[in-house]
Design a protein around this motif. Structure first.
Motif, PDB file in Angstrom:
ATOM      1  N   GLN A 235       0.940  -1.359  -0.083  1.00 58.00           N
ATOM      2  CA  GLN A 235       0.112  -0.024   0.021  1.00 58.00           C
ATOM      3  C   GLN A 235       0.999   1.175   0.098  1.00 58.00           C
ATOM      4  OE1 GLN A 235      -3.416  -0.486  -0.489  1.00 58.00           O
ATOM      5  NE2 GLN A 235      -2.544  -2.560  -0.695  1.00 58.00           N
ATOM      6  N   LEU A 236       2.106   1.212   0.590  1.00 65.19           N
ATOM      7  CA  LEU A 236       2.866   2.282   0.603  1.00 65.19           C
ATOM      8  C   LEU A 236       3.729   2.575  -0.777  1.00 65.19           C
ATOM      9  CD1 LEU A 236       4.461   1.667   4.020  1.00 65.19           C
ATOM     10  CD2 LEU A 236       2.640   3.225   3.507  1.00 65.19           C
ATOM     11  N   ILE A 237       3.811   1.481  -1.785  1.00 68.88           N
ATOM     12  CA  ILE A 237       4.404   1.506  -3.117  1.00 68.88           C
ATOM     13  C   ILE A 237       3.574   2.057  -4.040  1.00 68.88           C
ATOM     14  CG2 ILE A 237       5.600   0.269  -4.884  1.00 68.88           C
ATOM     15  CD1 ILE A 237       6.619  -1.525  -2.691  1.00 68.88           C
ATOM     16  N   PRO A 238       3.851   3.184  -4.634  1.00 68.50           N
ATOM     17  CA  PRO A 238       2.732   3.783  -5.726  1.00 68.50           C
ATOM     18  C   PRO A 238       2.457   2.817  -6.808  1.00 68.50           C
ATOM     19  CG  PRO A 238       4.564   5.266  -5.330  1.00 68.50           C
ATOM     20  CD  PRO A 238       4.918   4.031  -4.803  1.00 68.50           C
ATOM     21  N   ASP A 239       3.376   2.045  -7.428  1.00 66.98           N
ATOM     22  CA  ASP A 239       2.989   1.149  -8.385  1.00 66.98           C
ATOM     23  C   ASP A 239       2.181  -0.285  -7.973  1.00 66.98           C
ATOM     24  OD1 ASP A 239       4.319   2.872 -10.027  1.00 66.98           O
ATOM     25  OD2 ASP A 239       6.329   1.691 -10.007  1.00 66.98           O
ATOM     26  N   LEU A 240       1.998  -0.424  -6.837  1.00 68.91           N
ATOM     27  CA  LEU A 240       1.470  -1.617  -6.312  1.00 68.91           C
ATOM     28  C   LEU A 240       0.154  -1.323  -5.506  1.00 68.91           C
ATOM     29  CD1 LEU A 240       4.452  -3.622  -5.171  1.00 68.91           C
ATOM     30  CD2 LEU A 240       3.436  -3.612  -7.455  1.00 68.91           C
ATOM     31  N   CYS A 241      -0.096  -0.057  -4.908  1.00 65.69           N
ATOM     32  CA  CYS A 241      -1.101   0.297  -4.033  1.00 65.69           C
ATOM     33  C   CYS A 241      -2.431   0.096  -4.883  1.00 65.69           C
ATOM     34  CB  CYS A 241      -0.940   1.497  -3.736  1.00 65.69           C
ATOM     35  SG  CYS A 241      -0.937   2.964  -4.836  1.00 65.69           S
ATOM     36  N   GLN A 242      -2.467  -0.005  -6.223  1.00 67.65           N
ATOM     37  CA  GLN A 242      -3.688  -0.261  -7.031  1.00 67.65           C
ATOM     38  C   GLN A 242      -3.947  -1.796  -7.288  1.00 67.65           C
ATOM     39  OE1 GLN A 242      -5.928   2.407  -7.096  1.00 67.65           O
ATOM     40  NE2 GLN A 242      -4.592   3.789  -6.278  1.00 67.65           N
ATOM     41  N   VAL A 243      -3.179  -2.493  -7.039  1.00 70.00           N
ATOM     42  CA  VAL A 243      -3.170  -4.009  -7.413  1.00 70.00           C
ATOM     43  C   VAL A 243      -3.920  -4.447  -6.459  1.00 70.00           C
ATOM     44  CG1 VAL A 243      -1.922  -6.098  -7.693  1.00 70.00           C
ATOM     45  CG2 VAL A 243      -0.994  -3.993  -8.395  1.00 70.00           C
ATOM     46  N   PRO A 244      -5.094  -5.196  -6.755  1.00 65.86           N
ATOM     47  CA  PRO A 244      -6.301  -5.628  -5.944  1.00 65.86           C
ATOM     48  C   PRO A 244      -5.459  -7.002  -5.254  1.00 65.86           C
ATOM     49  CG  PRO A 244      -6.761  -6.337  -8.175  1.00 65.86           C
ATOM     50  CD  PRO A 244      -5.762  -5.157  -8.153  1.00 65.86           C
ATOM     51  N   ILE A 245      -5.620  -7.326  -3.947  1.00 68.43           N
ATOM     52  CA  ILE A 245      -5.231  -8.283  -3.091  1.00 68.43           C
ATOM     53  C   ILE A 245      -6.198  -9.272  -2.505  1.00 68.43           C
ATOM     54  CG2 ILE A 245      -3.588  -9.143  -1.381  1.00 68.43           C
ATOM     55  CD1 ILE A 245      -2.303  -6.398  -1.474  1.00 68.43           C
ATOM     56  N   ILE A 246      -6.299 -10.535  -2.725  1.00 74.37           N
ATOM     57  CA  ILE A 246      -7.223 -11.318  -2.013  1.00 74.37           C
ATOM     58  C   ILE A 246      -6.305 -12.012  -0.932  1.00 74.37           C
ATOM     59  CG2 ILE A 246      -8.784 -13.316  -2.195  1.00 74.37           C
ATOM     60  CD1 ILE A 246      -9.368 -12.436  -5.103  1.00 74.37           C
ATOM     61  N   ALA A 247      -6.776 -11.844   0.272  1.00 69.12           N
ATOM     62  CA  ALA A 247      -6.181 -12.538   1.385  1.00 69.12           C
ATOM     63  C   ALA A 247      -6.665 -14.070   1.552  1.00 69.12           C
ATOM     64  CB  ALA A 247      -6.309 -11.795   2.633  1.00 69.12           C
ATOM     65  N   VAL A 248      -5.677 -14.916   1.837  1.00 69.43           N
ATOM     66  CA  VAL A 248      -5.869 -16.460   1.899  1.00 69.43           C
ATOM     67  C   VAL A 248      -5.482 -16.786   3.109  1.00 69.43           C
ATOM     68  CG1 VAL A 248      -5.770 -18.633   0.679  1.00 69.43           C
ATOM     69  CG2 VAL A 248      -5.808 -16.559  -0.634  1.00 69.43           C
ATOM     70  N   SER A 249      -6.152 -17.262   3.819  1.00 73.77           N
ATOM     71  CA  SER A 249      -5.841 -17.878   5.219  1.00 73.77           C
ATOM     72  C   SER A 249      -6.826 -19.014   5.645  1.00 73.77           C
ATOM     73  CB  SER A 249      -5.762 -16.864   6.217  1.00 73.77           C
ATOM     74  OG  SER A 249      -5.443 -17.426   7.407  1.00 73.77           O
TER      75      SER A 249
ATOM     76  N   ALA B 187      -5.509  -4.288   6.282  1.00 74.51           N
ATOM     77  CA  ALA B 187      -4.022  -4.116   5.771  1.00 74.51           C
ATOM     78  C   ALA B 187      -3.844  -3.977   4.435  1.00 74.51           C
ATOM     79  CB  ALA B 187      -3.196  -5.448   6.150  1.00 74.51           C
ATOM     80  N   GLY B 188      -5.197  -3.736   3.607  1.00 72.81           N
ATOM     81  CA  GLY B 188      -5.363  -3.484   2.571  1.00 72.81           C
ATOM     82  C   GLY B 188      -5.778  -4.463   1.289  1.00 72.81           C
ATOM     83  N   ALA B 189      -6.315  -5.704   1.899  1.00 71.24           N
ATOM     84  CA  ALA B 189      -6.803  -6.778   0.987  1.00 71.24           C
ATOM     85  C   ALA B 189      -8.194  -6.324   0.610  1.00 71.24           C
ATOM     86  CB  ALA B 189      -6.881  -8.003   1.955  1.00 71.24           C
ATOM     87  N   LYS B 190      -8.574  -6.675  -0.599  1.00 75.38           N
ATOM     88  CA  LYS B 190      -9.999  -6.328  -1.088  1.00 75.38           C
ATOM     89  C   LYS B 190     -11.119  -7.428  -0.783  1.00 75.38           C
ATOM     90  CE  LYS B 190      -8.501  -2.523  -2.842  1.00 75.38           C
ATOM     91  NZ  LYS B 190      -8.892  -1.212  -2.186  1.00 75.38           N
ATOM     92  N   ALA B 191     -10.452  -8.546  -0.644  1.00 73.49           N
ATOM     93  CA  ALA B 191     -11.415  -9.650  -0.368  1.00 73.49           C
ATOM     94  C   ALA B 191     -10.902 -10.762   0.722  1.00 73.49           C
ATOM     95  CB  ALA B 191     -11.895 -10.518  -1.625  1.00 73.49           C
ATOM     96  N   PHE B 192     -11.408 -11.642   1.123  1.00 76.70           N
ATOM     97  CA  PHE B 192     -10.712 -12.621   1.919  1.00 76.70           C
ATOM     98  C   PHE B 192     -11.300 -14.096   1.750  1.00 76.70           C
ATOM     99  CE2 PHE B 192     -10.552 -15.176   5.699  1.00 76.70           C
ATOM    100  CZ  PHE B 192      -9.422 -14.808   6.412  1.00 76.70           C
ATOM    101  N   LEU B 193     -10.475 -14.929   1.585  1.00 74.23           N
ATOM    102  CA  LEU B 193     -10.641 -16.632   1.284  1.00 74.23           C
ATOM    103  C   LEU B 193     -10.082 -17.193   2.399  1.00 74.23           C
ATOM    104  CD1 LEU B 193     -10.175 -16.561  -2.445  1.00 74.23           C
ATOM    105  CD2 LEU B 193     -12.368 -16.638  -1.484  1.00 74.23           C
ATOM    106  N   THR B 194     -11.115 -18.262   2.769  1.00 76.00           N
ATOM    107  CA  THR B 194     -10.481 -19.303   3.837  1.00 76.00           C
ATOM    108  C   THR B 194     -10.215 -20.548   3.167  1.00 76.00           C
ATOM    109  OG1 THR B 194     -12.861 -20.107   4.155  1.00 76.00           O
ATOM    110  CG2 THR B 194     -12.227 -18.212   5.615  1.00 76.00           C
TER     111      THR B 194
END
Length: 699
Positions: free
Chosen positions: A552-566, A580-587
């Motif tokens: 989220q602090l890097i200009p080129d990466l802050c717009q890349v969507p992230i799906i957290a997996v746990s 932390a910046g995730a757009k979605a969450f998968l279990t």
């Protein structure tokens, strides 16, 4: 005023004066005695007796000596009350202290003093006799001094004093003193006794209150300790379940993922497909047990909340029917669906929990039914424009439940039936189903007749919904997507989990990059343009949370969507990932449909699907129909099923399929049952089809 009233009034005033002093000092002396007694009642009672003795001695030293009836004074009353109020120790303390005062050297020793000393002893005897009568008289209702005892005690005191007067002055003096002595003693005893009883009961109430407060303080402390221990135990249980869930879900993710991938392969043989199906079903069963344990823990802690969404009823019921029909066919049971024609197309409900309840009830019905049928019925009880009341029912022709066990079956880990039936679960299904239905506003009802079957039913009031593009819809297998290729970065420290995601998405046309920790993910994302990141949360070197924060602090990466997996399923972990910046969450294990839905939404993809024609389950669907071999072959197979010869059945099935391809579905079905050693289901299937053949021949 005549002599009688003069004597009575003077003696009453004398008594009141002494009594006032006794009452004033009674409470403080008792409190002082309690403080130094260490909780021993004998010391308290001795102090009370000494108080009575001092008051009696003070009365004896008053410079007023009345003759006749006045010879019976307040000393008699005080000592007469000492015993019934505070016991034998008080009598002893009172008489000893009073006689000691009378025997002091400066007290005049005359006939009056000797008479008073005797009178003290007589009063002590009266007190002793009255106390003994209160405690040991057979059938007495109360062994304590009461208000109605006081006049009687006054008469006894007067009688004792008059006896002493008769011995000292002769019988003539008694006659003139009876009335004044009786009147003054009764009046003084009632007044003093009432006041002392009130003081004693007030003191006893205060003591009981202090003791109760002490007991309550101890109980409150014990309750606080027990609550703290319970909280620690709950936290430990929650931590254990969360860790257990994480550790089990992680390998299950790879097992279920590869099972789904292998089933798609066009080169898969029938045997391999059955094996992959078995692996997937076993993994899903283990996952169900994990979810059940976590759900039970959440429900007991009141932490489970319903997640309402728009549910497409035809697709919802189709999915349930497809799952249940397979299980019913494995036991050669008929599965029937009966739905109201005015069933709304869309409702607002927690789709996951409602499916969980219905599958639990239907699975139990199949498990405890060896022959016959299992049915699902849904009727509309009432309907308005905004809401509808639905009645759900699961009926079977199984073993039934005895009346005395209808409530037992809903207890956690409680199972009925024989050992073969019990081996299929943990006994959590019905317990969780009841709690979930109650959470949704309903109540599960049971009607059962042993040997004939059972009916589990419940009613729910749900909101009627309009069509929603995000609602569950019927759809086929995803084959790919339209438009230019997208690059996905898969981040996971466990190779199997990383590979299964890479293979799944790669088959759909995605370009895949991989990383084993958050630090590698940052380097890979910066070096190669990435459209989407699937980020595992728990990893060495740099975990997923820190990696997402850094992105989220890097200009080129802050717009890349992230799906957290746990593999963690707690709300806190999901909230941390989203923060932390995730757009979605998968279990884990990852549900492919959910993952593709999230990917499609974040990347704006249009999926290419192999869409089969699907419809709402037909009412009273008879299930599978096969082309059957000749009646002689069917009877031979039935005899083999009765004998339990599974090997011979498999060989006969292969022979039938090789002879005529039309028999292949029937041969595959009985081969599947024979391999699973489901002898009861196989025999029931043979008998059912033989009976149908015979009916056809008769017609």
């Amino acid at each position: 005023m005549n002599l009688f009233w003069q004597i009575t009034l003077i003696e009453l005033l004398l008594n009141v004066a002494v009594f006032a002093g006794a009452i004033i000092f009674y409470g403080p002396v008792n409190m002082l005695a309690k403080r130094f007694s260490g909780g021993r009642n004998s010391i308290e009672r001795t102090a009370s007796g000494v108080l009575f003795g001092l008051a009696t001695g003070a009365a004896l030293m008053l410079p007023i000596h009345l003759e006749g009836g006045a010879a019976v004074g307040c000393a008699t009353i005080l000592l007469a009350l000492a015993g019934p109020l505070d016991g034998y120790v008080a009598i002893l303390g009172g008489v000893v202290s009073a006689v000691a005062i009378e025997m002091l050297p400066w007290v005049t020793k005359d006939q009056t003093s000797q008479t008073l000393t005797v009178e003290l002893l007589v009063s002590a005897a009266v007190s002793f006799i009255f106390l003994s009568a209160l405690r040991y008289f057979p059938g007495h209702r109360n062994a304590q001094l009461q208000y109605f005892h006081l006049p009687l005690l006054g008469l006894l005191s007067a009688a004792g004093g008059l006896c002493v007067l008769g011995f000292s002055q002769g019988g003539v003096s008694i006659l003139s003193s009876i009335l004044p002595a009786a009147a003054s003693n009764m009046c003084a005893t009632v007044v003093l006794g009432t006041l002392l009883l009130h003081e004693k009961r007030r003191s006893a109430t205060e003591r009981e209150l202090r003791e109760s407060e002490a007991v309550l303080a101890v109980q409150a402390k014990e309750l606080a300790l027990a609550r703290d221990a319970a909280d620690r135990a709950n936290r430990a249980k929650s931590t254990f379940l969360a860790n257990m869930s994480h550790e089990l879900r992680t390998p299950l993710n790879a097992i279920l993922g590869y099972a789904q991938l292998l089933k798609r392969s066009p080169q898969t043989t029938k045997w391999q497909s059955d094996a992959y199906q078995t692996i997937q079903q076993s993994g899903e069963h283990l996952l169900t047990l994990i979810v059940d344990l976590l759900d039970l823990s959440k429900i007991e802690a009141d932490k489970l909340e319903l997640q309402l969404s728009t549910v497409h009823m035809p697709a919802f019921l189709q999915g349930i029917a497809n799952i249940v029909r397979i299980k019913a066919n494995e036991k050669a049971l008929d599965f029937e669906c009966e739905f109201s024609p005015n069933l709304p197309a869309y409702i607002q409900a927690d789709q996951k929990r409602l499916r969980q309840v219905l599958l639990n009830l239907l699975s139990n019905a199949i498990k405890f039914t060896d022959r016959g049928r299992v049915g699902l019925e849904i009727i509309v009880l009432s309907q308005s424009r905004e809401e509808v009341q639905l009645g759900f029912g699961v009926r079977d022709t199984g073993a039934g439940i005895p009346r005395g066990q209808l409530e037992t079956i809903f207890r956690p880990f409680e199972q009925l039936g024989d050992e073969e039936s019990r081996s299929g679960g943990t006994g959590l299904g019905l317990s969780i189903s009841r709690k979930l239905v109650r959470l949704m506003g309903g109540e599960i009802q049971v009607e059962s007749t042993p040997g004939q079957g059972s009916l589990f039913s419940f009613e729910l009031v749900v909101q009627v919904a309009e069509y929603d593009g995000n609602a569950s819809r019927l759809g086929g297998q995803v084959l790919g997507y339209e438009g230019p290729r997208k690059r996905v970065l898969v981040v996971d420290d466990i190779d199997a989990n990383r590979f299964v995601l890479a293979d799944t998405l790669g088959l759909l046309g995605f370009e895949i990059d991989q990383a084993t920790n958050g630090l590698e993910a940052l380097k890979a994302a910066q070096s190669t343009p990435t459209d989407l990141v699937l980020m595992d949360v728990r990893m060495p070197v740099m975990d997923g949370l820190e990696a997402m924060r850094q992105m989220q602090l890097i200009p080129d990466l802050c717009q890349v969507p992230i799906i957290a997996v746990s593999a963690g399923v707690t709300r806190n972990e999901q909230a941390e990932c989203l923060a932390a910046g995730a757009k979605a969450f998968l279990t884990k294990p990852i549900d492919e449909a959910s993952m593709l839905k999230q990917i499609g939404s974040l990347l704006g993809l249009t999926w290419i699907k192999d869409t089969p024609r699907q419809t709402l389950p037909a009412m009273n669907d008879p299930g599978e129909h096969f082309v059957l071999p000749e009646p002689e072959q069917m009877e031979s197979l039935r005899d083999l099923a009765k004998a339990g010869n599974m090997r011979a059945i498999r060989e006969r099935a292969e022979s039938l399929a090789a002879r005529d391809a039309r028999y292949r579905p029937f041969a595959d079905k009985i081969t599947q049952l024979a391999r699973g050693y489901q002898s009861k289901a196989l025999l029931h299937m043979m008998e059912k089809h033989v009976a149908r053949q015979q009916e056809g021949q008769v017609q």
